[in-house]
Motif scaffolding. Structure first.
Motif, PDB file in Angstrom:
ATOM      1  N   ASP A  83       0.823  -1.212   0.000  1.00  0.00           N
ATOM      2  CA  ASP A  83       0.000   0.000   0.000  1.00  0.00           C
ATOM      3  C   ASP A  83       0.859   1.264   0.000  1.00  0.00           C
ATOM      4  OD1 ASP A  83      -2.227  -1.655   0.097  1.00  0.00           O
ATOM      5  OD2 ASP A  83      -2.581  -1.329   2.251  1.00  0.00           O
ATOM      6  N   ASN A  84       2.057   1.182   0.578  1.00  0.00           N
ATOM      7  CA  ASN A  84       2.940   2.342   0.683  1.00  0.00           C
ATOM      8  C   ASN A  84       3.980   2.413  -0.432  1.00  0.00           C
ATOM      9  OD1 ASN A  84       1.732   3.557   2.921  1.00  0.00           O
ATOM     10  ND2 ASN A  84       2.822   2.213   4.330  1.00  0.00           N
ATOM     11  N   GLY A  85       3.842   1.558  -1.450  1.00  0.00           N
ATOM     12  CA  GLY A  85       4.683   1.683  -2.631  1.00  0.00           C
ATOM     13  C   GLY A  85       6.024   0.978  -2.610  1.00  0.00           C
ATOM     14  N   TRP A  86       6.186  -0.038  -1.772  1.00  0.00           N
ATOM     15  CA  TRP A  86       7.420  -0.823  -1.779  1.00  0.00           C
ATOM     16  C   TRP A  86       7.378  -1.823  -2.931  1.00  0.00           C
ATOM     17  CZ3 TRP A  86      11.565  -0.054   1.427  1.00  0.00           C
ATOM     18  CH2 TRP A  86      11.375   0.865   2.467  1.00  0.00           C
ATOM     19  N   SER A  87       8.524  -2.074  -3.533  1.00  0.00           N
ATOM     20  CA  SER A  87       8.616  -3.034  -4.639  1.00  0.00           C
ATOM     21  C   SER A  87       8.764  -4.462  -4.129  1.00  0.00           C
ATOM     22  CB  SER A  87       9.811  -2.674  -5.528  1.00  0.00           C
ATOM     23  OG  SER A  87       9.987  -3.619  -6.547  1.00  0.00           O
ATOM     24  N   GLY A  88       9.479  -4.622  -3.012  1.00  0.00           N
ATOM     25  CA  GLY A  88       9.676  -5.972  -2.508  1.00  0.00           C
ATOM     26  C   GLY A  88      10.517  -6.036  -1.254  1.00  0.00           C
ATOM     27  N   PHE A  89      10.751  -7.287  -0.847  1.00  0.00           N
ATOM     28  CA  PHE A  89      11.542  -7.606   0.350  1.00  0.00           C
ATOM     29  C   PHE A  89      12.543  -8.698   0.018  1.00  0.00           C
ATOM     30  CE2 PHE A  89       7.581  -6.116   2.200  1.00  0.00           C
ATOM     31  CZ  PHE A  89       7.981  -5.427   3.337  1.00  0.00           C
ATOM     32  N   ILE A  90      13.701  -8.602   0.631  1.00  0.00           N
ATOM     33  CA  ILE A  90      14.660  -9.697   0.646  1.00  0.00           C
ATOM     34  C   ILE A  90      14.960  -9.923   2.115  1.00  0.00           C
ATOM     35  CG2 ILE A  90      16.962 -10.456  -0.004  1.00  0.00           C
ATOM     36  CD1 ILE A  90      16.582  -8.662  -2.527  1.00  0.00           C
TER      37      ILE A  90
END
Length: 158
Positions: A83-90
């Motif tokens: 919702d806050n515009g993050w592309s992803g997580f590692i």
């Protein structure tokens, strides 16, 4: 720009391979962005705090020190990040709620899965240099992830 990590690796040897055997979650099988970092151990308070801020297409790399005893990312934090515009997580650690994560339009790489949540003790650090093997990951680096692996670059690839 269409890309994959093997081609990016072949094109420029300055990119570093983050040598882990990642599991993939989320609908985005290929994702990239500027790096934001979190260092924490079995406490995802700082992951949640950063996910609550504007992501602007960034990728959060979370150094959970490889712990497999607690999950550092679940469905609620992932949804908030989306919702806050993050592309992803590692995540150098575990995730949970994988059936829900797989329905979210976000990229997620993690070492494994653990159903146990963390205790919220507000421990950890945001936007610090983290080290994976002999690779130093700094806030502001760029990361490229797909089913082939994860590459780190000091500058955006155009």
């Amino acid at each position: 720009m269409s890309w994959n990590t093997p081609d990016l690796s072949d094109d420029d040897s300055s990119k570093q391979f983050i040598a882990q055997q990642w599991q993939s979650f989320g609908l985005r099988r290929r994702f990239s962005g500027e790096v934001a970092t979190v260092s924490c151990f079995e406490d995802n308070s700082k992951v949640k705090a950063l996910a609550n801020k504007a992501g602007n297409g960034r990728v959060m790399i979370v150094d959970g020190q490889g712990s497999m005893r607690r999950s550092l990312l679940g469905d609620m934090i992932a949804q908030r990040a989306l919702d806050n515009g993050w592309s992803g997580f590692i995540i150098l650690g575990c995730v949970r709620d994988v059936d829900v994560l797989d329905e979210l339009d976000i990229g997620i790489k993690a070492l494994g899965v653990c159903p146990v949540k963390t205790e919220k003790r507000d421990l950890g650090e945001i936007e610090v240099v983290i080290k994976v093997g002999d690779i130093e990951i700094e806030p502001g680096d760029y990361v490229y992830a797909d089913r082939n692996g994860v590459l780190l670059a000091k500058h955006a690839i155009t």
